[in-house]
Design a protein around this motif. Structure first.
Motif, PDB file in Angstrom:
ATOM      1  N   ALA A  18      35.524  46.307  41.155  1.00  0.00           N
ATOM      2  CA  ALA A  18      34.598  45.792  40.140  1.00  0.00           C
ATOM      3  C   ALA A  18      35.319  45.511  38.833  1.00  0.00           C
ATOM      4  O   ALA A  18      35.046  44.511  38.160  1.00  0.00           O
ATOM      5  CB  ALA A  18      33.467  46.793  39.920  1.00  0.00           C
ATOM      6  N   ALA A  19      36.256  46.384  38.472  1.00  0.00           N
ATOM      7  CA  ALA A  19      36.966  46.234  37.197  1.00  0.00           C
ATOM      8  C   ALA A  19      38.055  45.162  37.255  1.00  0.00           C
ATOM      9  O   ALA A  19      38.270  44.419  36.295  1.00  0.00           O
ATOM     10  CB  ALA A  19      37.583  47.572  36.788  1.00  0.00           C
ATOM     11  N   TYR A  20      38.733  45.061  38.391  1.00  0.00           N
ATOM     12  CA  TYR A  20      39.927  44.217  38.468  1.00  0.00           C
ATOM     13  C   TYR A  20      39.715  42.891  39.213  1.00  0.00           C
ATOM     14  O   TYR A  20      40.577  42.019  39.165  1.00  0.00           O
ATOM     15  CB  TYR A  20      41.067  44.984  39.154  1.00  0.00           C
ATOM     16  N   ARG A  21      38.597  42.736  39.892  1.00  0.00           N
ATOM     17  CA  ARG A  21      38.402  41.554  40.730  1.00  0.00           C
ATOM     18  C   ARG A  21      38.615  40.231  40.000  1.00  0.00           C
ATOM     19  O   ARG A  21      39.364  39.373  40.487  1.00  0.00           O
ATOM     20  CB  ARG A  21      37.013  41.568  41.374  1.00  0.00           C
ATOM     21  N   PRO A  22      37.997  39.999  38.841  1.00  0.00           N
ATOM     22  CA  PRO A  22      38.204  38.700  38.170  1.00  0.00           C
ATOM     23  C   PRO A  22      39.681  38.427  37.866  1.00  0.00           C
ATOM     24  O   PRO A  22      40.159  37.295  38.032  1.00  0.00           O
ATOM     25  CB  PRO A  22      37.385  38.826  36.880  1.00  0.00           C
ATOM     26  N   THR A  23      40.400  39.451  37.431  1.00  0.00           N
ATOM     27  CA  THR A  23      41.821  39.279  37.108  1.00  0.00           C
ATOM     28  C   THR A  23      42.635  39.022  38.364  1.00  0.00           C
ATOM     29  O   THR A  23      43.520  38.149  38.374  1.00  0.00           O
ATOM     30  CB  THR A  23      42.354  40.542  36.398  1.00  0.00           C
ATOM     31  N   LEU A  24      42.344  39.753  39.443  1.00  0.00           N
ATOM     32  CA  LEU A  24      43.072  39.555  40.694  1.00  0.00           C
ATOM     33  C   LEU A  24      42.820  38.159  41.255  1.00  0.00           C
ATOM     34  O   LEU A  24      43.748  37.494  41.735  1.00  0.00           O
ATOM     35  CB  LEU A  24      42.670  40.616  41.718  1.00  0.00           C
ATOM     36  N   HIS A  25      41.584  37.698  41.190  1.00  0.00           N
ATOM     37  CA  HIS A  25      41.280  36.341  41.651  1.00  0.00           C
ATOM     38  C   HIS A  25      42.044  35.303  40.822  1.00  0.00           C
ATOM     39  O   HIS A  25      42.615  34.354  41.370  1.00  0.00           O
ATOM     40  CB  HIS A  25      39.778  36.080  41.547  1.00  0.00           C
ATOM     41  N   GLU A  26      42.036  35.495  39.524  1.00  0.00           N
ATOM     42  CA  GLU A  26      42.711  34.548  38.635  1.00  0.00           C
ATOM     43  C   GLU A  26      44.206  34.482  38.931  1.00  0.00           C
ATOM     44  O   GLU A  26      44.787  33.387  39.049  1.00  0.00           O
ATOM     45  CB  GLU A  26      42.487  34.959  37.182  1.00  0.00           C
ATOM     46  N   LEU A  27      44.835  35.639  39.067  1.00  0.00           N
ATOM     47  CA  LEU A  27      46.282  35.686  39.294  1.00  0.00           C
ATOM     48  C   LEU A  27      46.646  35.140  40.677  1.00  0.00           C
ATOM     49  O   LEU A  27      47.661  34.455  40.832  1.00  0.00           O
ATOM     50  CB  LEU A  27      46.785  37.117  39.146  1.00  0.00           C
TER      51      LEU A  27
END
Length: 258
Positions: A109-118
């Motif tokens: 939940a915390a890291y998903r947007p960043t992981l998707h972006e990277l």
């Protein structure tokens, strides 16, 4: 002794009592934060007897051994990693996870947007390793069945989307809802094009069950303390309490420049 002096000493004692109470409260708060920050699905967690009893026997069907069938596109040693992102990405994040694990859900939940972006920008590849830790701790088969279903989604080229749906719909840790194939198939309906006869057969047959078991054995052999285990540059960044999505992004981008 003058009345003024007695009042002064009384006031000093009262201030001391108040200060001690503040210190006790602060210490309790500090301990609570330490305990809260240490929450992780840990190996060797004492099983909840009532939950184990309730789940007893539910995993007999799932525990039947079969051939080790890796999902399509699996990579790494013994083909135990499901990759998300480009093969040529300059950095790799290795994640060991359990779909029944609340700490794994919190990490996602915390890291998903960043992981998707990277991953989408080609800067990071994520190697997911699926384990069945909670099944062993609390009984049931939800960890195994959900991991198998996620591997079936990988066969269909839908792993990341289904992976995210599973965490978005994760039941309580003590609820073995993911042990129900019908539940896993119903969740597939949230991913465009995933609910097909091939996917349903893969889920019901437990096509990748033995592969999940092999992945879990590799997790144990690695001596990892619990899930999620998140490795970047050989270091478990999940254990770093100063880590944030922004900090991880900076680390990945700096690694790409090097």
């Amino acid at each position: 002794m003058s009345e003024k002096n007695r009042d002064g000493k009384r006031t000093a004692r009262e201030r001391l009592v108040v200060e001690r109470e503040k210190q006790k409260t602060a210490e309790k708060r500090r301990r609570a934060l330490i305990v809260g920050a240490s929450v992780v699905c840990v190996l060797g967690l004492a099983a909840v007897i009532g939950v184990v009893a309730a789940n007893a026997g539910k995993d007999k069907k799932s525990s039947k051994a079969g051939p080790v069938v890796a999902p399509s596109g699996a990579q790494g040693r013994d083909s135990l990693a499901i990759p998300v992102g480009k093969d040529g990405a300059p950095s790799t994040l290795t994640v060991w996870e359990d779909f029944r694990c609340p700490a794994c859900r919190a990490f996602e939940a915390a890291y998903r947007p960043t992981l998707h972006e990277l991953a989408d920008s080609g800067k990071l590849r994520i190697d997911y390793h699926l384990v069945r830790l909670i099944d062993g701790n609390l009984g049931g088969s939800g960890s195994l069945r959900a991991a198998n279903a996620a591997a079936c989604a990988q066969d269909a080229g839908k792993f990341r989307d289904y992976h995210d749906v599973l965490y978005a719909n994760q039941p309580e840790e003590t609820d073995d809802a993911f042990g129900d194939d019908a539940k896993l198939i119903a969740l597939a309906g949230k991913v465009n094009g995933l609910d097909t006869p091939a996917f349903r057969k893969c889920v019901k047959d437990g096509t990748h069950n033995s592969w999940v078991d092999k992945s879990h054995k590799a997790f144990q052999a690695g001596g990892y303390g619990g899930t999620p285990t998140v490795l970047f540059g050989g270091r478990n960044i999940y254990q770093d309490r100063t880590m944030t999505p922004a900090k991880l992004k900076q680390m990945v981008e700096e690694a790409g420049k090097g």
